[in-house]
Design a protein around this motif. Structure first.
Motif, PDB file in Angstrom:
ATOM      1  N   VAL A  51      -5.309 -24.036   5.468  1.00  0.00           N
ATOM      2  CA  VAL A  51      -5.079 -25.430   5.848  1.00  0.00           C
ATOM      3  C   VAL A  51      -3.765 -25.512   6.620  1.00  0.00           C
ATOM      4  O   VAL A  51      -2.771 -24.905   6.242  1.00  0.00           O
ATOM      5  CB  VAL A  51      -5.002 -26.310   4.585  1.00  0.00           C
ATOM      6  CG1 VAL A  51      -4.486 -27.702   4.931  1.00  0.00           C
ATOM      7  CG2 VAL A  51      -6.366 -26.401   3.925  1.00  0.00           C
ATOM      8  N   GLY A  55      -7.817 -24.666  10.986  1.00  0.00           N
ATOM      9  CA  GLY A  55      -9.073 -24.014  10.606  1.00  0.00           C
ATOM     10  C   GLY A  55     -10.208 -24.978  10.316  1.00  0.00           C
ATOM     11  O   GLY A  55     -11.345 -24.563  10.134  1.00  0.00           O
ATOM     12  N   GLY A  56      -9.901 -26.265  10.266  1.00  0.00           N
ATOM     13  CA  GLY A  56     -10.955 -27.257  10.092  1.00  0.00           C
ATOM     14  C   GLY A  56     -11.292 -27.578   8.653  1.00  0.00           C
ATOM     15  O   GLY A  56     -12.247 -28.309   8.388  1.00  0.00           O
ATOM     16  N   ARG A  57     -10.509 -27.054   7.689  1.00  0.00           N
ATOM     17  CA  ARG A  57     -10.856 -27.296   6.289  1.00  0.00           C
ATOM     18  C   ARG A  57     -10.544 -28.728   5.864  1.00  0.00           C
ATOM     19  O   ARG A  57      -9.585 -29.335   6.312  1.00  0.00           O
ATOM     20  CB  ARG A  57     -10.089 -26.337   5.376  1.00  0.00           C
ATOM     21  CG  ARG A  57     -10.591 -24.927   5.437  1.00  0.00           C
ATOM     22  CD  ARG A  57      -9.890 -24.074   4.420  1.00  0.00           C
ATOM     23  NE  ARG A  57     -10.185 -24.485   3.071  1.00  0.00           N
ATOM     24  CZ  ARG A  57      -9.365 -24.292   2.041  1.00  0.00           C
ATOM     25  NH1 ARG A  57      -8.211 -23.712   2.223  1.00  0.00           N
ATOM     26  NH2 ARG A  57      -9.706 -24.674   0.840  1.00  0.00           N
ATOM     27  N   ARG A  58     -11.361 -29.247   4.970  1.00  0.00           N
ATOM     28  CA  ARG A  58     -11.113 -30.560   4.376  1.00  0.00           C
ATOM     29  C   ARG A  58     -10.864 -30.350   2.897  1.00  0.00           C
ATOM     30  O   ARG A  58     -11.484 -29.494   2.275  1.00  0.00           O
ATOM     31  CB  ARG A  58     -12.310 -31.491   4.599  1.00  0.00           C
ATOM     32  CG  ARG A  58     -12.616 -31.697   6.074  1.00  0.00           C
ATOM     33  CD  ARG A  58     -13.620 -32.785   6.291  1.00  0.00           C
ATOM     34  NE  ARG A  58     -13.032 -34.078   6.004  1.00  0.00           N
ATOM     35  CZ  ARG A  58     -13.453 -35.214   6.555  1.00  0.00           C
ATOM     36  NH1 ARG A  58     -14.448 -35.215   7.394  1.00  0.00           N
ATOM     37  NH2 ARG A  58     -12.865 -36.351   6.249  1.00  0.00           N
ATOM     38  N   PHE A  59      -9.963 -31.120   2.332  1.00  0.00           N
ATOM     39  CA  PHE A  59      -9.644 -30.939   0.918  1.00  0.00           C
ATOM     40  C   PHE A  59      -9.265 -32.236   0.225  1.00  0.00           C
ATOM     41  O   PHE A  59      -8.958 -32.226  -0.958  1.00  0.00           O
ATOM     42  CB  PHE A  59      -8.491 -29.931   0.769  1.00  0.00           C
ATOM     43  CG  PHE A  59      -7.210 -30.362   1.433  1.00  0.00           C
ATOM     44  CD1 PHE A  59      -7.005 -30.155   2.786  1.00  0.00           C
ATOM     45  CD2 PHE A  59      -6.215 -30.991   0.702  1.00  0.00           C
ATOM     46  CE1 PHE A  59      -5.838 -30.566   3.405  1.00  0.00           C
ATOM     47  CE2 PHE A  59      -5.043 -31.403   1.306  1.00  0.00           C
ATOM     48  CZ  PHE A  59      -4.859 -31.183   2.668  1.00  0.00           C
TER      49      PHE A  59
ATOM     50  N   GLY B   3     -12.499 -18.593  13.373  1.00  0.00           N
ATOM     51  CA  GLY B   3     -12.215 -19.410  12.213  1.00  0.00           C
ATOM     52  C   GLY B   3     -10.963 -20.236  12.381  1.00  0.00           C
ATOM     53  O   GLY B   3     -10.804 -21.259  11.754  1.00  0.00           O
ATOM     54  N   SER B   7     -11.417 -27.333  15.575  1.00  0.00           N
ATOM     55  CA  SER B   7     -10.530 -28.490  15.626  1.00  0.00           C
ATOM     56  C   SER B   7      -9.980 -28.742  14.231  1.00  0.00           C
ATOM     57  O   SER B   7     -10.687 -28.561  13.243  1.00  0.00           O
ATOM     58  CB  SER B   7     -11.308 -29.715  16.088  1.00  0.00           C
ATOM     59  OG  SER B   7     -11.798 -29.499  17.381  1.00  0.00           O
ATOM     60  N   ASP B  11      -7.994 -34.076   7.366  1.00  0.00           N
ATOM     61  CA  ASP B  11      -7.062 -33.767   6.276  1.00  0.00           C
ATOM     62  C   ASP B  11      -5.902 -32.926   6.789  1.00  0.00           C
ATOM     63  O   ASP B  11      -4.747 -33.137   6.395  1.00  0.00           O
ATOM     64  CB  ASP B  11      -7.781 -32.990   5.161  1.00  0.00           C
ATOM     65  CG  ASP B  11      -8.900 -33.801   4.549  1.00  0.00           C
ATOM     66  OD1 ASP B  11      -8.994 -35.000   4.856  1.00  0.00           O
ATOM     67  OD2 ASP B  11      -9.681 -33.229   3.783  1.00  0.00           O
ATOM     68  N   GLU B  12      -6.209 -31.968   7.645  1.00  0.00           N
ATOM     69  CA  GLU B  12      -5.135 -31.140   8.221  1.00  0.00           C
ATOM     70  C   GLU B  12      -4.213 -31.986   9.091  1.00  0.00           C
ATOM     71  O   GLU B  12      -2.990 -31.830   9.050  1.00  0.00           O
ATOM     72  CB  GLU B  12      -5.738 -29.998   9.048  1.00  0.00           C
ATOM     73  CG  GLU B  12      -6.393 -28.930   8.200  1.00  0.00           C
ATOM     74  CD  GLU B  12      -6.894 -27.786   9.046  1.00  0.00           C
ATOM     75  OE1 GLU B  12      -7.764 -28.043   9.902  1.00  0.00           O
ATOM     76  OE2 GLU B  12      -6.424 -26.661   8.865  1.00  0.00           O
ATOM     77  N   MET B  45     -10.916 -29.806  -4.232  1.00  0.00           N
ATOM     78  CA  MET B  45     -10.711 -31.074  -3.544  1.00  0.00           C
ATOM     79  C   MET B  45      -9.733 -31.879  -4.399  1.00  0.00           C
ATOM     80  O   MET B  45      -9.689 -31.740  -5.613  1.00  0.00           O
ATOM     81  CB  MET B  45     -12.014 -31.860  -3.400  1.00  0.00           C
ATOM     82  CG  MET B  45     -13.118 -31.158  -2.628  1.00  0.00           C
ATOM     83  SD  MET B  45     -12.751 -30.933  -0.886  1.00  0.00           S
ATOM     84  CE  MET B  45     -13.014 -32.594  -0.260  1.00  0.00           C
TER      85      MET B  45
END
Lengths: 71, 165
Positions: A51, A55-59, B3, B7, B11-12, B45
Protein backbone atom coordinates in the motif's frame (compact mmCIF):
# COMPACT_ATOMS: atom_id res chain seq x y z
CA UNK A 1 5.95 -14.55 -51.52
CA UNK A 2 7.74 -15.14 -48.28
CA UNK A 3 5.64 -14.47 -45.26
CA UNK A 4 6.93 -11.71 -42.99
CA UNK A 5 8.47 -13.02 -39.81
CA UNK A 6 6.00 -13.27 -36.99
CA UNK A 7 7.02 -10.93 -34.23
CA UNK A 8 7.50 -12.70 -30.94
CA UNK A 9 4.99 -11.20 -28.53
CA UNK A 10 6.56 -9.31 -25.70
CA UNK A 11 5.99 -10.90 -22.31
CA UNK A 12 3.28 -8.84 -20.70
CA UNK A 13 4.48 -7.21 -17.48
CA UNK A 14 1.67 -8.96 -15.63
CA UNK A 15 3.33 -12.30 -16.36
CA UNK A 16 6.65 -11.05 -15.00
CA UNK A 17 4.91 -10.04 -11.80
CA UNK A 18 3.07 -13.36 -11.59
CA UNK A 19 6.33 -15.27 -12.12
CA UNK A 20 8.07 -13.32 -9.37
CA UNK A 21 5.16 -13.87 -6.98
CA UNK A 22 5.00 -17.58 -7.89
CA UNK A 23 8.72 -18.03 -7.26
CA UNK A 24 8.49 -16.34 -3.87
CA UNK A 25 5.40 -18.38 -2.99
CA UNK A 26 7.11 -21.63 -3.98
CA UNK A 27 9.98 -20.79 -1.64
CA UNK A 28 8.04 -19.48 1.35
CA UNK A 29 4.86 -21.58 1.51
CA UNK A 30 6.62 -24.93 2.18
CA UNK A 31 8.35 -23.36 5.19
CA UNK A 32 4.96 -22.55 6.74
CA UNK A 33 2.85 -25.65 6.09
CA UNK A 34 0.39 -24.85 8.90
CA UNK A 35 -0.66 -21.54 7.30
CA UNK A 36 -3.38 -21.47 4.66
CA UNK A 37 -1.57 -21.09 1.30
CA UNK A 38 -4.14 -18.48 0.29
CA UNK A 39 -3.03 -16.32 3.22
CA UNK A 40 0.63 -16.83 2.32
CA UNK A 41 -0.11 -15.73 -1.24
CA UNK A 42 -2.05 -12.66 -0.11
CA UNK A 43 0.73 -11.54 2.23
CA UNK A 44 3.43 -12.09 -0.40
CA UNK A 45 1.37 -10.18 -2.96
CA UNK A 46 1.06 -7.30 -0.49
CA UNK A 47 4.80 -7.55 0.20
CA UNK A 48 5.61 -7.13 -3.47
CA UNK A 49 3.19 -4.25 -4.07
CA UNK A 50 2.68 -2.56 -0.72
CA UNK A 51 0.00 0.00 0.00
CA UNK A 52 1.32 3.42 -0.92
CA UNK A 53 3.33 2.19 -3.87
CA UNK A 54 0.41 2.59 -6.26
CA UNK A 55 -0.31 -1.14 -6.26
CA UNK A 56 -4.05 -0.55 -6.26
CA UNK A 57 -4.82 -2.26 -2.95
CA UNK A 58 -7.89 -1.30 -0.95
CA UNK A 59 -8.03 -1.77 2.80
CA UNK A 60 -10.50 0.73 4.21
CA UNK A 61 -14.12 -0.08 4.90
CA UNK A 62 -16.73 2.52 4.15
CA UNK A 63 -20.28 2.73 5.34
CA UNK A 64 -22.73 2.35 2.50
CA UNK A 65 -26.19 3.90 2.23
CA UNK A 66 -27.66 0.78 3.83
CA UNK A 67 -25.39 1.15 6.85
CA UNK A 68 -23.28 -1.86 5.98
CA UNK A 69 -19.52 -1.54 5.72
CA UNK A 70 -17.54 -2.65 2.72
CA UNK A 71 -14.51 -1.74 0.62
CA UNK B 1 6.47 -4.57 -12.57
CA UNK B 2 2.80 -4.80 -13.46
CA UNK B 3 1.68 -5.21 -9.89
CA UNK B 4 3.14 -1.82 -9.05
CA UNK B 5 1.94 -0.12 -12.22
CA UNK B 6 -1.77 -0.09 -11.49
CA UNK B 7 -3.57 3.09 -10.60
CA UNK B 8 -3.53 3.86 -6.89
CA UNK B 9 -6.73 2.86 -5.13
CA UNK B 10 -8.85 5.52 -3.38
CA UNK B 11 -7.52 4.13 -0.09
CA UNK B 12 -3.93 4.62 -1.20
CA UNK B 13 -4.67 8.14 -2.40
CA UNK B 14 -6.24 8.93 0.97
CA UNK B 15 -3.24 7.53 2.84
CA UNK B 16 -0.86 9.55 0.66
CA UNK B 17 -2.95 12.66 1.37
CA UNK B 18 -2.77 11.93 5.11
CA UNK B 19 1.01 11.32 5.00
CA UNK B 20 1.51 14.54 3.04
CA UNK B 21 -0.60 16.51 5.51
CA UNK B 22 1.28 15.08 8.52
CA UNK B 23 4.55 16.03 6.88
CA UNK B 24 3.29 19.50 5.96
CA UNK B 25 2.21 20.35 9.52
CA UNK B 26 5.25 18.62 11.06
CA UNK B 27 3.23 16.18 13.13
CA UNK B 28 5.41 13.49 14.73
CA UNK B 29 3.03 10.54 14.45
CA UNK B 30 3.24 6.76 14.19
CA UNK B 31 0.65 4.75 12.26
CA UNK B 32 -0.59 2.02 14.58
CA UNK B 33 -3.38 -0.56 14.60
CA UNK B 34 -4.73 -2.46 11.64
CA UNK B 35 -3.52 0.09 9.08
CA UNK B 36 0.06 -0.38 10.31
CA UNK B 37 -0.40 -4.11 9.79
CA UNK B 38 -1.89 -3.60 6.33
CA UNK B 39 1.15 -1.52 5.37
CA UNK B 40 3.27 -4.57 6.21
CA UNK B 41 1.22 -7.03 4.21
CA UNK B 42 -1.58 -8.13 6.52
CA UNK B 43 -4.63 -9.01 4.40
CA UNK B 44 -7.07 -7.09 6.59
CA UNK B 45 -9.72 -4.46 6.11
CA UNK B 46 -10.17 -1.69 8.66
CA UNK B 47 -12.51 1.20 9.34
CA UNK B 48 -10.00 3.89 10.14
CA UNK B 49 -6.38 4.99 10.32
CA UNK B 50 -4.98 5.20 13.85
CA UNK B 51 -2.15 7.59 14.64
CA UNK B 52 -0.18 7.63 17.91
CA UNK B 53 1.16 11.04 18.96
CA UNK B 54 2.49 12.68 22.11
CA UNK B 55 0.01 14.73 24.08
CA UNK B 56 1.56 18.18 23.96
CA UNK B 57 0.26 21.70 23.45
CA UNK B 58 2.31 21.96 20.28
CA UNK B 59 0.83 18.74 18.90
CA UNK B 60 -2.70 19.99 19.61
CA UNK B 61 -1.96 22.99 17.41
CA UNK B 62 -0.54 20.69 14.74
CA UNK B 63 -3.64 18.48 14.94
CA UNK B 64 -5.80 21.52 14.29
CA UNK B 65 -3.65 22.33 11.27
CA UNK B 66 -3.94 18.71 10.14
CA UNK B 67 -7.73 18.85 10.35
CA UNK B 68 -7.77 22.05 8.29
CA UNK B 69 -5.46 20.48 5.71
CA UNK B 70 -7.71 17.45 5.39
CA UNK B 71 -10.97 19.41 5.56
CA UNK B 72 -12.25 17.81 8.75
CA UNK B 73 -12.59 18.55 12.43
CA UNK B 74 -11.84 16.71 15.64
CA UNK B 75 -14.32 15.29 18.09
CA UNK B 76 -14.09 13.12 21.16
CA UNK B 77 -16.42 10.17 21.11
CA UNK B 78 -16.38 9.66 24.88
CA UNK B 79 -15.52 11.59 28.01
CA UNK B 80 -13.90 8.38 29.23
CA UNK B 81 -11.36 8.34 26.42
CA UNK B 82 -8.79 10.82 25.18
CA UNK B 83 -9.02 9.48 21.62
CA UNK B 84 -9.80 12.19 19.08
CA UNK B 85 -11.59 11.30 15.86
CA UNK B 86 -11.29 13.29 12.66
CA UNK B 87 -14.74 13.62 11.14
CA UNK B 88 -15.93 15.24 7.95
CA UNK B 89 -13.24 13.58 5.83
CA UNK B 90 -13.72 10.78 3.34
CA UNK B 91 -12.40 8.33 5.91
CA UNK B 92 -11.89 8.27 9.63
CA UNK B 93 -8.65 9.09 11.43
CA UNK B 94 -8.28 8.38 15.15
CA UNK B 95 -5.59 10.00 17.27
CA UNK B 96 -4.30 8.05 20.26
CA UNK B 97 -2.17 9.90 22.78
CA UNK B 98 1.08 8.85 24.43
CA UNK B 99 0.68 5.07 24.63
CA UNK B 100 -0.98 2.00 23.18
CA UNK B 101 -2.70 -0.70 25.23
CA UNK B 102 -0.07 -2.88 26.85
CA UNK B 103 1.94 0.09 28.10
CA UNK B 104 3.60 0.67 24.74
CA UNK B 105 4.66 4.27 25.06
CA UNK B 106 5.06 6.61 22.08
CA UNK B 107 8.85 6.82 22.39
CA UNK B 108 9.23 3.03 22.39
CA UNK B 109 6.82 2.43 19.51
CA UNK B 110 8.45 5.18 17.47
CA UNK B 111 12.00 3.95 18.17
CA UNK B 112 11.09 0.56 16.70
CA UNK B 113 8.82 1.86 13.92
CA UNK B 114 9.47 1.29 10.24
CA UNK B 115 10.07 4.35 8.09
CA UNK B 116 8.01 3.80 4.96
CA UNK B 117 7.67 5.91 1.86
CA UNK B 118 4.01 6.46 1.10
CA UNK B 119 3.57 8.24 -2.18
CA UNK B 120 6.80 10.16 -1.66
CA UNK B 121 6.05 11.09 1.95
CA UNK B 122 7.72 9.54 5.00
CA UNK B 123 5.47 7.68 7.39
CA UNK B 124 6.48 6.01 10.65
CA UNK B 125 4.64 2.69 11.01
CA UNK B 126 4.51 0.55 14.14
CA UNK B 127 6.07 -2.89 13.80
CA UNK B 128 3.86 -5.93 13.45
CA UNK B 129 5.13 -7.08 16.85
CA UNK B 130 3.90 -3.86 18.47
CA UNK B 131 0.56 -4.01 16.66
CA UNK B 132 0.10 -7.59 17.88
CA UNK B 133 1.14 -6.73 21.44
CA UNK B 134 -1.26 -3.78 21.60
CA UNK B 135 -4.16 -5.79 20.20
CA UNK B 136 -3.47 -8.64 22.59
CA UNK B 137 -3.55 -6.15 25.48
CA UNK B 138 -6.67 -4.36 24.22
CA UNK B 139 -8.43 -7.72 23.85
CA UNK B 140 -11.57 -6.31 22.24
CA UNK B 141 -13.64 -8.72 20.13
CA UNK B 142 -12.32 -7.20 16.90
CA UNK B 143 -8.74 -7.54 18.17
CA UNK B 144 -9.26 -11.21 19.01
CA UNK B 145 -10.62 -11.80 15.51
CA UNK B 146 -7.62 -10.12 13.86
CA UNK B 147 -4.86 -11.64 16.01
CA UNK B 148 -4.50 -15.04 14.29
CA UNK B 149 -4.13 -13.39 10.88
CA UNK B 150 -1.68 -10.82 12.25
CA UNK B 151 0.44 -13.54 13.83
CA UNK B 152 0.48 -15.51 10.59
CA UNK B 153 1.43 -12.36 8.67
CA UNK B 154 4.32 -11.76 11.08
CA UNK B 155 5.60 -15.30 10.52
CA UNK B 156 5.36 -14.98 6.73
CA UNK B 157 7.09 -11.60 6.73
CA UNK B 158 9.84 -13.01 8.97
CA UNK B 159 10.53 -15.77 6.43
CA UNK B 160 10.66 -13.24 3.57
CA UNK B 161 12.94 -10.92 5.55
CA UNK B 162 15.33 -13.78 6.37
CA UNK B 163 15.38 -14.60 2.65
CA UNK B 164 16.06 -10.97 1.74
CA UNK B 165 18.88 -10.91 4.30
Amino acid sequence: MARPPVAKPAVPPADAYRDRLAALFAEVAPQLPDIDPAVVLQVLDAWLRPVGSGGGRRFLLREGPDGRRGP
Amino acid sequence: MAGADRSPSPDERWLVELAAACQAVGLDAVVVGATAAVLQGAPLMTQDVDLLVRSTVRNQAKLQALARALGGSWMRLSELSSVQTLVGCPLQVDILFDALPGGLRFELVKSRALRLDVGGHPLAVATLADVIASKRAANRPKDRVQLPLLEETARIVAVVERREG
